[in-house]
Design an enzyme around this catalytic site. Structure first.
Site, mmCIF file in Angstrom:
data_model
loop_
_atom_site.group_PDB
_atom_site.id
_atom_site.type_symbol
_atom_site.label_atom_id
_atom_site.label_comp_id
_atom_site.label_asym_id
_atom_site.label_seq_id
_atom_site.Cartn_x
_atom_site.Cartn_y
_atom_site.Cartn_z
ATOM 1 N N SER A 158 0.805 -1.228 0.000
ATOM 2 C CA SER A 158 0.000 0.000 0.000
ATOM 3 C C SER A 158 0.834 1.273 0.000
ATOM 4 O O SER A 158 0.288 2.373 0.032
ATOM 5 C CB SER A 158 -0.949 0.004 1.204
ATOM 6 O OG SER A 158 -0.231 -0.218 2.401
ATOM 7 N N ASN A 200 -2.057 -2.312 13.340
ATOM 8 C CA ASN A 200 -3.507 -2.086 13.351
ATOM 9 C C ASN A 200 -3.898 -0.840 14.139
ATOM 10 O O ASN A 200 -4.719 -0.042 13.680
ATOM 11 C CB ASN A 200 -4.235 -3.317 13.894
ATOM 12 C CG ASN A 200 -4.016 -4.537 13.016
ATOM 13 O OD1 ASN A 200 -3.451 -4.415 11.915
ATOM 14 N ND2 ASN A 200 -4.425 -5.702 13.475
ATOM 15 N N THR A 209 -39.246 27.386 -10.191
ATOM 16 C CA THR A 209 -39.597 26.064 -9.670
ATOM 17 C C THR A 209 -39.975 25.239 -10.891
ATOM 18 O O THR A 209 -40.508 25.795 -11.871
ATOM 19 C CB THR A 209 -40.786 26.111 -8.672
ATOM 20 O OG1 THR A 209 -41.927 26.624 -9.366
ATOM 21 C CG2 THR A 209 -40.485 27.004 -7.478
ATOM 22 N N HIS A 210 -39.679 23.959 -10.849
ATOM 23 C CA HIS A 210 -39.871 23.084 -12.020
ATOM 24 C C HIS A 210 -39.159 23.648 -13.246
ATOM 25 O O HIS A 210 -39.574 23.405 -14.378
ATOM 26 C CB HIS A 210 -41.357 22.892 -12.347
ATOM 27 C CG HIS A 210 -42.198 22.549 -11.165
ATOM 28 N ND1 HIS A 210 -42.473 21.255 -10.786
ATOM 29 C CD2 HIS A 210 -42.790 23.342 -10.238
ATOM 30 C CE1 HIS A 210 -43.225 21.256 -9.698
ATOM 31 N NE2 HIS A 210 -43.419 22.521 -9.335
ATOM 32 N N SER A 268 -13.292 25.205 -27.538
ATOM 33 C CA SER A 268 -13.482 23.964 -28.267
ATOM 34 C C SER A 268 -12.362 23.812 -29.285
ATOM 35 O O SER A 268 -11.905 24.786 -29.866
ATOM 36 C CB SER A 268 -14.843 23.996 -28.977
ATOM 37 O OG SER A 268 -14.827 23.112 -30.085
ATOM 38 N N LYS A 303 -16.771 28.786 -29.353
ATOM 39 C CA LYS A 303 -17.207 28.247 -28.057
ATOM 40 C C LYS A 303 -16.428 28.786 -26.875
ATOM 41 O O LYS A 303 -15.222 28.967 -26.939
ATOM 42 C CB LYS A 303 -17.083 26.711 -28.058
ATOM 43 C CG LYS A 303 -18.057 25.986 -28.948
ATOM 44 C CD LYS A 303 -19.508 26.060 -28.497
ATOM 45 C CE LYS A 303 -19.772 25.316 -27.235
ATOM 46 N NZ LYS A 303 -20.036 23.946 -27.261
ATOM 47 N N GLU A 316 -18.963 22.802 -14.750
ATOM 48 C CA GLU A 316 -19.321 21.421 -15.103
ATOM 49 C C GLU A 316 -18.565 20.429 -14.236
ATOM 50 O O GLU A 316 -19.085 19.374 -13.856
ATOM 51 C CB GLU A 316 -19.023 21.155 -16.585
ATOM 52 C CG GLU A 316 -19.984 21.883 -17.510
ATOM 53 C CD GLU A 316 -19.530 21.805 -18.957
ATOM 54 O OE1 GLU A 316 -19.637 20.727 -19.549
ATOM 55 O OE2 GLU A 316 -19.067 22.834 -19.488
ATOM 56 N N TYR A 371 -9.571 -6.379 13.029
ATOM 57 C CA TYR A 371 -8.932 -5.914 11.802
ATOM 58 C C TYR A 371 -8.961 -6.980 10.705
ATOM 59 O O TYR A 371 -8.742 -8.162 10.960
ATOM 60 C CB TYR A 371 -7.470 -5.508 12.073
ATOM 61 C CG TYR A 371 -6.773 -5.003 10.818
ATOM 62 C CD1 TYR A 371 -6.856 -3.677 10.437
ATOM 63 C CD2 TYR A 371 -6.052 -5.878 9.985
ATOM 64 C CE1 TYR A 371 -6.250 -3.217 9.276
ATOM 65 C CE2 TYR A 371 -5.441 -5.426 8.820
ATOM 66 C CZ TYR A 371 -5.545 -4.094 8.468
ATOM 67 O OH TYR A 371 -4.949 -3.645 7.325
ATOM 68 N N LYS A 407 -8.190 4.002 2.432
ATOM 69 C CA LYS A 407 -7.399 5.211 2.174
ATOM 70 C C LYS A 407 -7.668 5.857 0.831
ATOM 71 O O LYS A 407 -7.847 7.079 0.744
ATOM 72 C CB LYS A 407 -5.908 4.889 2.299
ATOM 73 C CG LYS A 407 -5.517 4.636 3.729
ATOM 74 C CD LYS A 407 -4.169 3.973 3.834
ATOM 75 C CE LYS A 407 -4.092 3.162 5.104
ATOM 76 N NZ LYS A 407 -5.054 2.032 5.157
HETATM 77 N N1 ARG Z 1 -1.345 -1.184 5.273
HETATM 78 C C1 ARG Z 1 -2.214 -1.659 6.293
HETATM 79 C C2 ARG Z 1 -3.540 -0.913 6.240
HETATM 80 O O1 ARG Z 1 -3.603 0.072 5.639
HETATM 81 C C3 ARG Z 1 -1.596 -1.463 7.626
HETATM 82 C C4 ARG Z 1 -2.103 -2.401 8.659
HETATM 83 C C5 ARG Z 1 -1.646 -3.756 8.369
HETATM 84 N N2 ARG Z 1 -1.958 -4.643 9.420
HETATM 85 C C6 ARG Z 1 -1.815 -5.944 9.264
HETATM 86 N N3 ARG Z 1 -2.111 -6.676 10.277
HETATM 87 N N4 ARG Z 1 -1.426 -6.486 8.168
HETATM 88 O O2 ARG Z 1 -4.531 -1.319 6.810
#
Ligand code: ARG
Length: 466
Positions: free
Chosen positions: A22, A115, A160-161, A282, A288, A295, A322, A330
């Site tokens: 990650s 965690n 309205t409408h 455009s 344009k 938008e 967890y 994220k």
């Molecule tokens: N990258 C993990 C997350 O965003 C971190 C926590 C990982 N915990 C684990 N027990 N593998 O959740």
């Protein structure tokens, strides 16, 4: 360096790593991870795990790393090589510590789990992001209030409408959006109170085995209090859900603002004109000038709503505590925040430079029989029961349409043929100004009411601070 491996005979499969790692997005938690680590070092020092020298060594290294990341937020990504690839931001911070401090670096994680660490990092990040969004919402509200002040004398048609309904002040329209954004700010502030709790010390799920003081740890990180249940603290992300929900509601409001502005800017409405700086052209049609900024206010909201649905769906049915699914928290949060930020910052750019065509606004308000309610109200004042007055005014409109005339262009005799109680003073009542002036009720579009609304909005904004 992986944070685990003792139990494993072989390393991870490449595709699995791509799925599991990650760092490419959670590198954005670097500062929060370092701040959490600084506080954690202090906490386990208090529990007797670290000597004073240990604490000083870790603190010095973390402070220096913090300064490097402040100078270059992408540093964790830059410091990846073909052979050194960190799984996540926590692995990165720990690797750097161990590289610098040797065995001492390996002591920091005592009693902590990724965690409770990631839950803490994300709460710190969300808190800071909410504070930045609040400043941006404030600036967007400022631009709506300023627009309202500039256009206090501009009368437009309300719809309205999507049919012309009754005349309103352009300021009243602008302040309607200000009121929406004020509530969005309140929602974000409210969400922040539940974001601002400290999970650290919850361990992997059951709480830490070391004698740390979670209350002072929470205070050190600027949290209001520690979380109260370690299973909950490591496994729930409702603070992410409600933060994105607030952003999604904000997105809906910005979307409606965008849509109104797009419509008002068409050649058919021609009430407003966008500045070149927030428009685009455009590639094919030379004439344009498109309102792309508005938008995208409309378009981006869909993406923020998608983030909300994504988070809700990821959480649904997850067993305690967890699970790796939680890593999916994220990207939606980051993206919702990024998009909301961009949209909020473009609002003042659109509004501060918006040209409002006052004459056209008034001409539109005069057409479309938007003073028909005023005729009915006039007849009520003449003693005609409202239902009958409504009927007579409706017939007057039909008559006027057949003569291609406005209500107040009809001769008194013609008006009287369908509404016998009309006197010469009816024409004063049918003027745009009189229609507005009759709606001085609190919250209405009467010029005095709107001036009061404007003053109140400004006062609230001034009193709120950021
Ligand atoms: N990258 C993990 C997350 O965003 C971190 C926590 C990982 N915990 C684990 N027990 N593998 O959740």
């Amino acid at each position: 360096m992986a944070l685990w491996g003792g139990r494993f005979e072989s390393g991870p499969d490449e595709l699995f790593r791509a799925l599991n790692d990650s760092l490419r997005f959670d590198f954005r938690l670097a500062l929060e991870d370092i701040d959490g680590s600084l506080a954690w070092a202090k906490a386990i020092h208090g529990a007797g795990v670290l000597t004073d020298t240990d604490l000083a060594g870790l603190t010095g290294a973390l402070d220096a790393m913090r300064a490097r990341v402040v100078a270059n937020p992408g540093l964790p990504l830059v410091e990846q090589t073909d052979t050194v690839r960190d799984e996540d931001i926590h692995s990165y911070v720990e690797r750097k510590l161990v590289e610098q401090l040797g065995p001492l670096g390996k002591k920091l994680h005592t009693g902590r789990s990724r965690n409770d660490q990631v839950a803490t990092d994300l709460r710190l990040w969300t808190r800071r992001a909410i504070d930045t969004r609040l400043a941006e919402v404030r600036e967007a509200r400022r631009s709506l209030i300023d627009l309202a002040r500039r256009e206090l004398d501009t009368i437009m048609s309300g719809y309205t409408h999507m049919q012309r309904a009754q005349p309103v002040l352009f300021s009243h329209w602008a302040l309607a959006y200000e009121a929406m954004l004020a509530r969005d700010a309140a929602r974000l502030r409210d969400a922040r109170t539940r974001v601002n709790l400290c999970p650290l010390g919850s361990g992997a799920l059951a709480g830490t085995a070391y004698q740390i003081d979670r209350h002072s740890l929470a205070r050190d990180l600027g949290f209001d209090a520690p979380t109260t249940n370690s299973l909950d603290a490591t496994a729930d992300r409702d603070f992410v859900i409600e933060t994105i929900a607030s952003l999604a509601t904000l997105g809906v409001h910005l979307s409606r603002l965008g849509e109104d502005l797009i419509l008002f800017g068409t050649q058919e409405f021609a009430l407003v004109e966008f500045d070149d700086a927030v428009s685009s052209g455009s590639s094919l049609m030379p004439q344009k000038k498109n309102p792309d900024s508005a938008e995208l206010l409309r378009g981006k909201s869909g993406r923020i709503m998608g983030a909300l649905v994504s988070m809700l769906t990821s959480m649904k049915g997850l067993p305690l505590a967890y699970n790796k699914d939680l890593q999916e928290d994220k990207e939606p949060l980051f993206d919702a925040m990024d998009q909301a930020s961009m949209c909020l910052r473009v609002v003042p750019k659109i509004l501060d430079t918006l040209r409002v065509n006052k004459a056209r606004c008034e001409a539109v308000a005069k057409g479309g029989y938007s003073n028909a309610t005023d005729l009915a109200d006039y007849l009520v004042a003449q003693g005609v029961p409202f239902r009958e007055a409504h009927e007579q005014a409706g017939r007057a409109v039909r008559l006027a349409i057949s003569q291609h005339a406005a209500l107040d262009d009809l001769p008194l005799e013609t008006l009287r043929s369908v509404a016998p109680k009309c006197e010469a003073d009816v024409f004063v009542r049918l003027s745009l100004g009189a229609g507005l002036a009759s709606r001085e009720v609190f919250g209405g579009t009467g010029p005095k009411a709107v001036r009061g609304e404007l003053r109140a909005a400004q006062a609230v904004l001034d009193s709120e601070g950021v």
